[in-house]
Design a protein around this motif. Structure first.
Motif, PDB file in Angstrom:
ATOM      1  N   ASN A 174      13.694   0.405  38.698  1.00 22.82           N
ATOM      2  CA  ASN A 174      13.230  -0.857  38.136  1.00 22.82           C
ATOM      3  C   ASN A 174      14.322  -1.453  37.253  1.00 22.82           C
ATOM      4  O   ASN A 174      14.397  -1.180  36.067  1.00 22.82           O
ATOM      5  CB  ASN A 174      11.937  -0.645  37.338  1.00 22.82           C
ATOM      6  N   SER A 175      15.142  -2.304  37.833  1.00 22.17           N
ATOM      7  CA  SER A 175      16.192  -2.935  37.056  1.00 22.17           C
ATOM      8  C   SER A 175      15.667  -4.171  36.306  1.00 22.17           C
ATOM      9  O   SER A 175      16.380  -4.771  35.522  1.00 22.17           O
ATOM     10  CB  SER A 175      17.349  -3.348  37.970  1.00 22.17           C
ATOM     11  N   GLN A 176      14.405  -4.529  36.555  1.00 19.87           N
ATOM     12  CA  GLN A 176      13.792  -5.682  35.895  1.00 19.87           C
ATOM     13  C   GLN A 176      13.464  -5.388  34.420  1.00 19.87           C
ATOM     14  O   GLN A 176      13.483  -6.282  33.599  1.00 19.87           O
ATOM     15  CB  GLN A 176      12.502  -6.081  36.609  1.00 19.87           C
ATOM     16  N   GLN A 177      13.128  -4.138  34.118  1.00 22.13           N
ATOM     17  CA  GLN A 177      12.683  -3.775  32.777  1.00 22.13           C
ATOM     18  C   GLN A 177      13.873  -3.682  31.833  1.00 22.13           C
ATOM     19  O   GLN A 177      14.668  -2.760  31.914  1.00 22.13           O
ATOM     20  CB  GLN A 177      11.928  -2.437  32.801  1.00 22.13           C
ATOM     21  N   ARG A 178      13.978  -4.645  30.949  1.00 23.62           N
ATOM     22  CA  ARG A 178      15.068  -4.629  29.973  1.00 23.62           C
ATOM     23  C   ARG A 178      14.555  -4.682  28.538  1.00 23.62           C
ATOM     24  O   ARG A 178      15.318  -4.566  27.610  1.00 23.62           O
ATOM     25  CB  ARG A 178      16.017  -5.797  30.240  1.00 23.62           C
ATOM     26  N   SER A 179      13.249  -4.904  28.388  1.00 22.77           N
ATOM     27  CA  SER A 179      12.670  -4.980  27.050  1.00 22.77           C
ATOM     28  C   SER A 179      12.405  -3.594  26.509  1.00 22.77           C
ATOM     29  O   SER A 179      12.145  -2.658  27.260  1.00 22.77           O
ATOM     30  CB  SER A 179      11.346  -5.753  27.096  1.00 22.77           C
ATOM     31  N   GLN A 180      12.421  -3.477  25.202  1.00 20.53           N
ATOM     32  CA  GLN A 180      12.136  -2.189  24.593  1.00 20.53           C
ATOM     33  C   GLN A 180      10.659  -1.843  24.742  1.00 20.53           C
ATOM     34  O   GLN A 180       9.809  -2.716  24.807  1.00 20.53           O
ATOM     35  CB  GLN A 180      12.549  -2.190  23.136  1.00 20.53           C
ATOM     36  N   PRO A 184      -3.223  16.845  28.310  1.00 19.65           N
ATOM     37  CA  PRO A 184      -2.559  16.839  27.007  1.00 19.65           C
ATOM     38  C   PRO A 184      -1.145  17.431  26.971  1.00 19.65           C
ATOM     39  O   PRO A 184      -0.408  17.184  26.042  1.00 19.65           O
ATOM     40  CB  PRO A 184      -3.497  17.651  26.111  1.00 19.65           C
ATOM     41  N   MET A 185      -0.751  18.181  27.982  1.00 19.18           N
ATOM     42  CA  MET A 185       0.608  18.734  28.006  1.00 19.18           C
ATOM     43  C   MET A 185       1.600  17.784  28.679  1.00 19.18           C
ATOM     44  O   MET A 185       2.754  18.125  28.863  1.00 19.18           O
ATOM     45  CB  MET A 185       0.611  20.101  28.698  1.00 19.18           C
ATOM     46  N   HIS A 186       1.140  16.582  29.033  1.00 21.08           N
ATOM     47  CA  HIS A 186       2.055  15.550  29.542  1.00 21.08           C
ATOM     48  C   HIS A 186       2.362  14.587  28.403  1.00 21.08           C
ATOM     49  O   HIS A 186       1.456  14.071  27.759  1.00 21.08           O
ATOM     50  CB  HIS A 186       1.433  14.792  30.712  1.00 21.08           C
ATOM     51  N   LEU A 187       3.638  14.347  28.186  1.00 23.12           N
ATOM     52  CA  LEU A 187       4.106  13.475  27.115  1.00 23.12           C
ATOM     53  C   LEU A 187       4.875  12.309  27.722  1.00 23.12           C
ATOM     54  O   LEU A 187       5.786  12.510  28.521  1.00 23.12           O
ATOM     55  CB  LEU A 187       5.030  14.252  26.167  1.00 23.12           C
ATOM     56  N   ALA A 188       4.473  11.097  27.354  1.00 24.99           N
ATOM     57  CA  ALA A 188       5.199   9.895  27.781  1.00 24.99           C
ATOM     58  C   ALA A 188       5.997   9.374  26.597  1.00 24.99           C
ATOM     59  O   ALA A 188       5.536   9.407  25.456  1.00 24.99           O
ATOM     60  CB  ALA A 188       4.224   8.827  28.262  1.00 24.99           C
ATOM     61  N   THR A 189       7.219   8.922  26.872  1.00 27.68           N
ATOM     62  CA  THR A 189       8.071   8.350  25.826  1.00 27.68           C
ATOM     63  C   THR A 189       8.600   7.003  26.303  1.00 27.68           C
ATOM     64  O   THR A 189       8.800   6.789  27.495  1.00 27.68           O
ATOM     65  CB  THR A 189       9.265   9.268  25.498  1.00 27.68           C
ATOM     66  N   GLY A 190       8.809   6.117  25.357  1.00 26.83           N
ATOM     67  CA  GLY A 190       9.383   4.809  25.663  1.00 26.83           C
ATOM     68  C   GLY A 190      10.417   4.469  24.614  1.00 26.83           C
ATOM     69  O   GLY A 190      10.222   4.720  23.432  1.00 26.83           O
ATOM     70  N   GLY A 191      11.512   3.911  25.078  1.00 31.87           N
ATOM     71  CA  GLY A 191      12.605   3.646  24.154  1.00 31.87           C
ATOM     72  C   GLY A 191      13.008   2.199  24.077  1.00 31.87           C
ATOM     73  O   GLY A 191      12.540   1.346  24.823  1.00 31.87           O
ATOM     74  N   SER A 192      13.914   1.944  23.154  1.00 29.90           N
ATOM     75  CA  SER A 192      14.450   0.602  22.995  1.00 29.90           C
ATOM     76  C   SER A 192      15.348   0.248  24.180  1.00 29.90           C
ATOM     77  O   SER A 192      15.711  -0.906  24.353  1.00 29.90           O
ATOM     78  CB  SER A 192      15.215   0.485  21.683  1.00 29.90           C
ATOM     79  N   ASP A 193      15.684   1.249  25.012  1.00 31.93           N
ATOM     80  CA  ASP A 193      16.478   1.013  26.215  1.00 31.93           C
ATOM     81  C   ASP A 193      15.626   0.548  27.392  1.00 31.93           C
ATOM     82  O   ASP A 193      16.145   0.308  28.472  1.00 31.93           O
ATOM     83  CB  ASP A 193      17.247   2.279  26.598  1.00 31.93           C
ATOM     84  N   GLY A 194      14.295   0.444  27.221  1.00 35.33           N
ATOM     85  CA  GLY A 194      13.393   0.004  28.280  1.00 35.33           C
ATOM     86  C   GLY A 194      12.954   1.120  29.210  1.00 35.33           C
ATOM     87  O   GLY A 194      12.183   0.894  30.125  1.00 35.33           O
ATOM     88  N   LYS A 195      13.424   2.347  28.990  1.00 36.69           N
ATOM     89  CA  LYS A 195      13.040   3.474  29.841  1.00 36.69           C
ATOM     90  C   LYS A 195      11.698   4.047  29.423  1.00 36.69           C
ATOM     91  O   LYS A 195      11.405   4.149  28.236  1.00 36.69           O
ATOM     92  CB  LYS A 195      14.058   4.613  29.730  1.00 36.69           C
ATOM     93  N   VAL A 196      10.929   4.464  30.423  1.00 35.66           N
ATOM     94  CA  VAL A 196       9.725   5.254  30.213  1.00 35.66           C
ATOM     95  C   VAL A 196       9.994   6.605  30.856  1.00 35.66           C
ATOM     96  O   VAL A 196      10.456   6.680  31.991  1.00 35.66           O
ATOM     97  CB  VAL A 196       8.485   4.600  30.856  1.00 35.66           C
TER      98      VAL A 196
END
Length: 151
Positions: free
Chosen positions: A142-148, A111-123
């Protein structure tokens, strides 16, 4: 809305995190009771609440993905004003610089690990137990990931 009209636009007012008691059977009528709030400089794009960590955060943590690309993590005890030693902002970072943070989620296993995802495609993954929590990019090449990322 024009700036010279004397009125503030919605974007100019930021956001607000409000916590309510939703126990509608407590005899206060049908209205929930506001327990506390905290103002933010920008609006929320996503929100998550972690499970309790009895030793450090008995009410868990609240993470907000913001419209400006920042991520803020709060101790709910500070928002509620329950404990003077509670830290209102546990951690903040702005690694999603090119748009809103559309997804925040705490790990069900750690539970102390937080994942975030943005409109920039970054996780990004952050270990909130680390002394100086810094985002980790699991797929930096990963230059393939361009979707939010939305969830």
């Amino acid at each position: 809305m024009p700036q010279d009209s004397g009125q503030a636009s919605f974007e100019a007012t930021g956001g607000e995190l409000e916590l309510y008691d939703m126990n509608l059977s407590n005899g206060n009528g049908s209205e929930p009771t506001k327990l506390g709030s905290i103002k933010t400089k920008t609006r929320f794009a996503s929100l998550a609440w972690s499970p309790a960590n009895p030793a450090k955060y008995p009410l868990g943590l609240i993470a907000g993905g913001m419209e400006n690309g920042a991520v803020h993590v709060w101790d709910p005890r500070a928002v509620l004003g329950q404990e003077s030693t509670a830290v209102s902002t546990v951690v903040s970072f702005s690694e999603h610089a090119s748009g809103p943070v559309k997804a925040v989620q705490f790990s069900p296993l750690v539970p102390m690990h937080l994942a975030t995802g943005g409109s920039d495609g970054k996780v990004l993954i952050v270990d909130l137990d680390a002394p100086n929590p810094a985002p980790f990019v699991p797929c930096a090449n990963n230059s393939q990931q361009r979707s939010q990322i939305t969830s």
